[in-house]
Design a protein around this motif. Structure first.
Motif, PDB file in Angstrom:
ATOM      1  N   VAL A  88       0.845  -1.192   0.000  1.00 17.00           N
ATOM      2  CA  VAL A  88       0.000   0.000   0.000  1.00 17.00           C
ATOM      3  C   VAL A  88       0.883   1.246   0.000  1.00 17.00           C
ATOM      4  CG1 VAL A  88      -1.973  -1.039   1.148  1.00 17.00           C
ATOM      5  CG2 VAL A  88      -0.150  -0.031   2.524  1.00 17.00           C
ATOM      6  N   VAL A  89       0.369   2.287  -0.611  1.00 16.97           N
ATOM      7  CA  VAL A  89       1.078   3.560  -0.595  1.00 16.97           C
ATOM      8  C   VAL A  89       0.117   4.583   0.011  1.00 16.97           C
ATOM      9  CG1 VAL A  89       0.418   4.089  -2.993  1.00 16.97           C
ATOM     10  CG2 VAL A  89       2.392   5.207  -1.994  1.00 16.97           C
ATOM     11  N   VAL A  90       0.668   5.409   0.887  1.00 14.01           N
ATOM     12  CA  VAL A  90      -0.189   6.325   1.646  1.00 14.01           C
ATOM     13  C   VAL A  90       0.429   7.717   1.664  1.00 14.01           C
ATOM     14  CG1 VAL A  90      -1.239   6.785   3.915  1.00 14.01           C
ATOM     15  CG2 VAL A  90      -0.939   4.427   3.148  1.00 14.01           C
TER      16      VAL A  90
ATOM     17  N   ASP B  23      -8.178   1.784 -10.383  1.00 14.90           N
ATOM     18  CA  ASP B  23      -7.516   2.273 -11.588  1.00 14.90           C
ATOM     19  C   ASP B  23      -6.003   2.169 -11.480  1.00 14.90           C
ATOM     20  OD1 ASP B  23      -7.860   3.341 -14.076  1.00 14.90           O
ATOM     21  OD2 ASP B  23      -9.106   4.994 -13.346  1.00 14.90           O
ATOM     22  N   TYR B  24      -5.330   2.220 -12.636  1.00 16.89           N
ATOM     23  CA  TYR B  24      -3.871   2.372 -12.641  1.00 16.89           C
ATOM     24  C   TYR B  24      -3.559   3.854 -12.459  1.00 16.89           C
ATOM     25  CZ  TYR B  24      -3.758  -2.333 -14.640  1.00 16.89           C
ATOM     26  OH  TYR B  24      -3.907  -3.666 -14.860  1.00 16.89           O
ATOM     27  N   GLY B  25      -2.296   4.166 -12.487  1.00 17.95           N
ATOM     28  CA  GLY B  25      -1.924   5.579 -12.474  1.00 17.95           C
ATOM     29  C   GLY B  25      -1.615   6.126 -11.093  1.00 17.95           C
ATOM     30  N   ALA B  26      -1.302   5.232 -10.137  1.00 20.00           N
ATOM     31  CA  ALA B  26      -1.021   5.704  -8.776  1.00 20.00           C
ATOM     32  C   ALA B  26       0.233   6.575  -8.751  1.00 20.00           C
ATOM     33  CB  ALA B  26      -0.873   4.520  -7.827  1.00 20.00           C
ATOM     34  N   THR B  27       1.193   6.296  -9.637  1.00 23.77           N
ATOM     35  CA  THR B  27       2.412   7.111  -9.651  1.00 23.77           C
ATOM     36  C   THR B  27       2.042   8.579  -9.823  1.00 23.77           C
ATOM     37  OG1 THR B  27       3.338   5.278 -10.901  1.00 23.77           O
ATOM     38  CG2 THR B  27       4.732   7.206 -10.614  1.00 23.77           C
TER      39      THR B  27
ATOM     40  N   SER C 245       6.615   1.964  -8.389  1.00 28.49           N
ATOM     41  CA  SER C 245       5.721   3.079  -8.717  1.00 28.49           C
ATOM     42  C   SER C 245       5.594   4.010  -7.515  1.00 28.49           C
ATOM     43  CB  SER C 245       4.367   2.514  -9.131  1.00 28.49           C
ATOM     44  OG  SER C 245       3.352   3.433  -8.920  1.00 28.49           O
ATOM     45  N   SER C 246       5.519   3.415  -6.316  1.00 31.75           N
ATOM     46  CA  SER C 246       5.404   4.222  -5.102  1.00 31.75           C
ATOM     47  C   SER C 246       6.656   5.063  -4.896  1.00 31.75           C
ATOM     48  CB  SER C 246       5.191   3.326  -3.881  1.00 31.75           C
ATOM     49  OG  SER C 246       4.085   2.489  -4.100  1.00 31.75           O
ATOM     50  N   MET C 247       7.819   4.475  -5.253  1.00 28.59           N
ATOM     51  CA  MET C 247       9.064   5.223  -5.123  1.00 28.59           C
ATOM     52  C   MET C 247       9.066   6.418  -6.073  1.00 28.59           C
ATOM     53  SD  MET C 247      12.890   3.947  -5.905  1.00 28.59           S
ATOM     54  CE  MET C 247      14.171   5.160  -6.114  1.00 28.59           C
TER      55      MET C 247
ATOM     56  N   ASP D 108       5.653  13.401   0.863  1.00 30.37           N
ATOM     57  CA  ASP D 108       4.688  12.897   1.847  1.00 30.37           C
ATOM     58  C   ASP D 108       4.287  11.453   1.593  1.00 30.37           C
ATOM     59  OD1 ASP D 108       4.548  15.246   3.237  1.00 30.37           O
ATOM     60  OD2 ASP D 108       2.916  16.068   2.018  1.00 30.37           O
ATOM     61  N   VAL D 109       4.627  10.948   0.414  1.00 39.11           N
ATOM     62  CA  VAL D 109       4.189   9.606   0.038  1.00 39.11           C
ATOM     63  C   VAL D 109       5.089   8.561   0.696  1.00 39.11           C
ATOM     64  CG1 VAL D 109       4.053   8.007  -1.901  1.00 39.11           C
ATOM     65  CG2 VAL D 109       3.143  10.316  -2.141  1.00 39.11           C
ATOM     66  N   ALA D 110       4.471   7.554   1.319  1.00 41.11           N
ATOM     67  CA  ALA D 110       5.254   6.476   1.927  1.00 41.11           C
ATOM     68  C   ALA D 110       4.649   5.127   1.550  1.00 41.11           C
ATOM     69  CB  ALA D 110       5.274   6.638   3.439  1.00 41.11           C
TER      70      ALA D 110
END
Lengths: 267, 341
Positions: B130-132, B205-209, B226-228, B236-238
């Motif tokens: 998960v990315v938050v 959906d895709y496109g979280a980056t 992608s999260s990186m 702020d993204v972790a």
């Protein structure tokens, strides 16, 4: 008298709706172009002004090849589809009503009604067999597939033009001893030309846009611009896509302007 | 018009010629093949790699099964590797042509989906977690509760990637089951849990980056690389490793049975198992690669990235997904279909 005649621009709210429509049409395009100058690697985050993505897109062989391939396929597909559609339109309008005319009409427009994915899977299987049997892999398969689904898009404007045409002109030509070919060449064809141009342009654009059928029919090294973009989707979209789209947009505007200037009637 | 025809005839002819010599057709995930790697390979061997993209394992499998595709190499996910082998679409690799085989890291050698690496070689691997956005939610992010039982701050702002197997497996782990579960009691919990959680999601959906990067979404089920990429534009993204269980995945390169450029394909496969070349793959797509010694050639920002280095305490919670049998796939599809309604 004047205040009684109907004029659409005098309807209440005309200006507001017109402005809203133009905003809805052009703001996304303007955003797309603006974000092509985005320095960030992320398509949605503004990171300052830069031409980087244009440089990168220009240097990216995969993008260049895909663009060229898209243009070649669309040109040939439009050419073939327009020729076929013209013949079909003549065949269905310039003769007496015959049995099964509706059936033929439906068959010509079949690609509009069958979901694209069905055609795509069918073509993949069929072309797979042909490719294995002949060993020939070329762009020809894609051209053929695109031409097939472009036919109705070319057919409809051509048919509309033929149906709206004044038949007495053709009759007059025949009365003046023109052979059927002369009538066609000197009367029907020139009158039909705008419909054919419209049909060809529509077919070209539809082919340029296609994703589903291309994705299934393409062989090794045959990505078109839309399938290239689709492939990016799951990993990351960068402003490179915006840069490529903006360049295509600019090319289209230049082309259309040139077309307009060249064909403009001098009054 | 005549010129256009000649140009196309030439193009068709050259592509025909190119097939015969100095070409390799790689069928890979989009935006996954480093152009720098291809240039280096061409400089060393004279072979041009033509990359063609796909966007799902199923598309790739369908096209290859239909035949006449013209591809030489394909890069399926771990659970698809056995399917390609069973269907006879790929060949057993000739190790005498792959001296760099010894560079495969020991933990990637005897993998569940290809014991002894007879058919497939590592391309890249990563995790699905998960990315938050930590400015929105400050609590524990190492849990699937982020998306299955979201805290109030995240309600209506969570995305879930539309990947059936990853999503259902993560949910199964959360409700105490195992991957490919056929346990109806667990599956019922999974189904009910997903259906109950869905109103709290903003999208599937895709496109979280992009959308984590620009604060459109506050959380998402997502891949680590992608999260990186999202974190690099938005600090702020972790990335969180759900302690109930998260998915480990690897995409591996395989040689197709009807490859027309098999010799070139072997050269390429051996080439990418050199650490400095494997590092090029990672630097481009931001995932680790499974080749010993490649770390020292990677970007320094990757060597320390928390998205790539699984913390010791969460290592045991990572699971590779086996190839599920027919029955469990049916269950998954049924749940997925219901979830899509």
């Amino acid at each position: 008298m004047a205040e009684r005649s109907f004029h659409v621009s005098r309807l209440p709210g005309f200006a507001a709706i017109a402005v809203a429509v133009f905003v809805a049409l052009y703001v996304p395009i303007a955003t797309l172009v603006a974000y092509s100058f985005n320095a960030s690697t992320n398509v949605g985050v503004w990171g300052g002004f830069s031409f980087d993505w244009y440089v990168k897109a220009w240097a990216n062989d995969q993008v260049k090849d895909a663009t060229m391939r898209s243009l070649i396929i669309a040109s040939f597909a439009a050419l073939i589809a327009t020729s076929v559609a013209t013949m079909a339109a003549l065949g269905t309008t310039r003769r007496r009503k015959f049995k099964g005319q509706t059936l033929i009409y439906v068959m010509i427009n079949q690609p509009l009604m069958v979901p694209e994915i069905v055609t795509a899977v069918a073509l993949m299987i069929l072309f797979g067999l042909v490719k294995q049997a002949t060993g020939i892999h070329g762009l020809g398969y894609l051209v053929l597939a695109h031409a097939a689904f472009c036919v109705p898009f070319a057919y409809l404007p051509i048919r509309a033009r033929l149906e709206g045409m004044d038949l007495t002109l053709e009759t007059a030509a025949a009365d003046l001893y023109a052979t059927p070919w002369q009538t066609f060449r000197r009367v029907t064809l020139p009158l039909l030309a705008p419909g054919m141009v419209a049909g060809a342009m529509l077919a070209f654009v539809i082919s340029l846009d296609d994703v589903v059928i291309t994705e299934f029919v393409k062989s090794g090294g045959q990505d078109t611009l839309p399938t290239y973009m689709l492939g990016q989707l799951r990993r990351q979209l960068t402003p490179e896509i915006n840069a490529v789209s903006s360049m295509l947009l600019a090319a289209t505007v230049v082309l259309l302007t040139a077309f307009f200037l060249l064909t403009r009637k001098k009054d | 018009m005549k010129r256009l025809l000649t140009a196309t005839a030439l193009l068709l002819a050259t592509s025909g010629l190119a097939q015969a010599e100095g070409v390799l057709n790689l069928y890979n995930w989009g935006n996954y093949s480093s152009p720098e790697l291809m240039e280096k390979f061409k400089a060393e061997t004279g072979i041009t790699v033509q990359v063609t993209d796909y966007d799902s394992n199923d598309t790739a499998l369908a096209k290859i099964e239909a035949g006449g595709h013209g591809f030489d190499l394909v890069v399926p996910s771990a659970n698809y590797v056995p399917i390609f082998v069973e269907k006879g679409l790929t060949v057993e690799l000739d190790m005498s042509k792959l001296p760099n085989h010894k560079n495969i890291a020991p933990e990637w050698m005897d993998v569940e989906w290809d014991k002894g690496r007879k058919y497939s070689l590592p391309w890249q691997w990563g995790t699905t977690g998960v990315v938050v956005n930590t400015s929105v939610y400050k609590g524990d992010i190492n849990t699937s509760a982020i998306w299955l039982d979201p805290p109030d701050e995240l309600k209506g702002k969570v995305n879930v990637v539309p990947e059936m197997i990853d999503v259902i497996s993560l949910a199964t782990f959360y409700y105490g089951g195992e991957a490919c579960s056929e346990d109806l009691e667990v599956l019922k919990k999974v189904r009910d849990g997903l259906i109950a959680a869905k109103p709290n999601w903003i999208a599937m959906d895709y496109g979280a980056t992009e959308k984590m990067g620009n604060n459109d979404w506050a959380a998402s089920v997502n891949w680590n690389g992608s999260s990186m990429r999202a974190r690099l534009v938005n600090p702020d993204v972790a990335y969180g490793y759900p302690k109930e269980g998260y998915v480990l995945w690897m995409d591996s390169i395989m040689l197709l049975k009807d490859a027309q450029n098999a010799e070139n394909a072997y050269k390429f496969m051996d080439f990418i198992m050199k650490p400095e070349n494997a590092a090029l793959i990672s630097n481009f797509a931001r995932y680790a690669n499974g080749i010993t010694g490649s770390e020292e050639f990677m970007d320094p920002q990757m060597a320390t990235a928390p998205e790539l280095l699984i913390p010791e305490e969460f290592k045991a919670a990572g699971h590779f997904l086996p190839t599920c049998n027919e029955k469990s796939r049916e269950y998954m599809t049924a749940i997925w279909t219901e979830l899509q309604k």
